[in-house]
Enzyme design. Sequence first.
Site, PDB file in Angstrom:
ATOM      1  N   GLY A 132       0.817  -1.210   0.000  1.00  0.00           N
ATOM      2  CA  GLY A 132       0.000   0.000   0.000  1.00  0.00           C
ATOM      3  C   GLY A 132       0.851   1.260   0.000  1.00  0.00           C
ATOM      4  O   GLY A 132       0.979   1.919   1.038  1.00  0.00           O
ATOM      5  N   SER A 168      -1.181  -4.304  -6.380  1.00  0.00           N
ATOM      6  CA  SER A 168      -1.155  -5.612  -7.037  1.00  0.00           C
ATOM      7  C   SER A 168      -1.694  -6.699  -6.123  1.00  0.00           C
ATOM      8  O   SER A 168      -1.281  -6.819  -4.962  1.00  0.00           O
ATOM      9  CB  SER A 168       0.277  -5.965  -7.446  1.00  0.00           C
ATOM     10  OG  SER A 168       0.786  -5.035  -8.364  1.00  0.00           O
ATOM     11  N   GLU A 251      13.161  -4.464  -2.901  1.00  0.00           N
ATOM     12  CA  GLU A 251      12.488  -4.632  -4.188  1.00  0.00           C
ATOM     13  C   GLU A 251      13.493  -4.601  -5.335  1.00  0.00           C
ATOM     14  O   GLU A 251      13.301  -5.259  -6.359  1.00  0.00           O
ATOM     15  CB  GLU A 251      11.449  -3.529  -4.388  1.00  0.00           C
ATOM     16  CG  GLU A 251      10.599  -3.700  -5.633  1.00  0.00           C
ATOM     17  CD  GLU A 251       9.509  -2.654  -5.738  1.00  0.00           C
ATOM     18  OE1 GLU A 251       8.383  -3.004  -6.109  1.00  0.00           O
ATOM     19  OE2 GLU A 251       9.794  -1.477  -5.436  1.00  0.00           O
ATOM     20  N   ASN A 376       9.905   6.551 -16.065  1.00  0.00           N
ATOM     21  CA  ASN A 376      11.277   6.666 -16.573  1.00  0.00           C
ATOM     22  C   ASN A 376      11.855   8.050 -16.307  1.00  0.00           C
ATOM     23  O   ASN A 376      13.050   8.202 -16.017  1.00  0.00           O
ATOM     24  CB  ASN A 376      11.305   6.376 -18.073  1.00  0.00           C
ATOM     25  CG  ASN A 376      11.433   4.891 -18.359  1.00  0.00           C
ATOM     26  OD1 ASN A 376      11.291   4.057 -17.462  1.00  0.00           O
ATOM     27  ND2 ASN A 376      11.712   4.545 -19.607  1.00  0.00           N
TER      28      ASN A 376
END
Length: 396
Positions: A132, A168, A251, A376
């Site tokens: 979250g 997700s 991550e 990006n």
Amino acid sequence: MKLSFNAQDEAFRDEVADWLANHLCGEFEAIRGRGGPGDEHSFVEERKAWEQELASGGWTGLGWPTAFGGRGASIEQQVIFNEEYARAGGPGRMGHIGETLMGPTLIAFGTDLQREHYLPGIRAGKQFWCQGYSEPAAGSDLANVKTRARFDETSQQWYISGQKVWTSLAHESEYCFVIARTDPTSVGHKGLGVFLVAMAQPGVTVRPIEQLTGTSEFNEVFFDDAVCSADDIVGEPGDGWKVGMGLLGFERGVSTLGQQMLFQNELDEIIRIARANGAARNPALRQRIAEAHIGLRIMRFNSMRMLSGGGDDGSLQKEAMIYKLYWATWHRNLGKLAMDVLGAESEIISAAPYELNRLQSLYLFTRADTIYGGTNQIQRNIIAERALGMPREPRG
């Protein structure tokens, strides 16, 4: 980081390959290579069962310290596991977020009580997590979060209110780690906390977001005085930015190896189709396939380099800052390659009302890769300002 493996590592490789060959079959045969980007809606229950199968073989929490129920595997062994997992056609991991992000974060920043309560379920492949972080006005600019956390002295509970987006697999998760403001007057990086919130409670509403692919693995999540105990804040109030950035370090850490496993499966599928339909005889397409293979090798070597210098708190070397920009651009280009290899077939939907084949889903899904998790443009700013020490971009 070593680019070759010793005899002990190669024996470990044989152990991994043998176990996968003997278990990724029978009831699990159908999920080989499934569950990657754009395909995360597929075989959900079977992939959850697969997580428990992995756990029974000692293949979850691979890099966690043994003191916390892990296997204490070296970086080299974790690389080997992900290589063999890809080679065997291992499915997308339902436990990815819990095992590679939440678990290491609790090991680094959590309390003994939190570790005792949450790590066993993650390790057993029975407890699934979502993240979250992003909000409608706080995507790439995470420091702009508006979700609030209010502590009630009487009940000794935190009450979480706000909205998260692009979450997700929230609809398949038991818990969410939520970054929220503990100080309503704070701005930017200050006054934040990271909370461990149960999803199955009246104060949590999950709404699917349908994408171009027709699937809904992303969700909006609304918190309306959702409750978590005083023990379910990671670190102290105000530590949220440090803890949240530590998690993002994980991550871009070992979890990247699992991501690359999925990429390899997708590239293998493209090569298989190119050989079958004759596209591999086209010199231009053959060159692009070679470039995709080279790019994935570069991604692997850069991951090994950045992992060799990381810290236990998720901190990584400056080289890690290029990773998101690199893989997102590479994966977007892979989606384009997939369509060109399919040729005219890429323009045809095989059945009504909206059934895409796997490579069509890949192409559409990769349109988002260079946007979510930091666009990006934002990634280039991060590289310029934090890695190269260049002046900050003017705000205003």
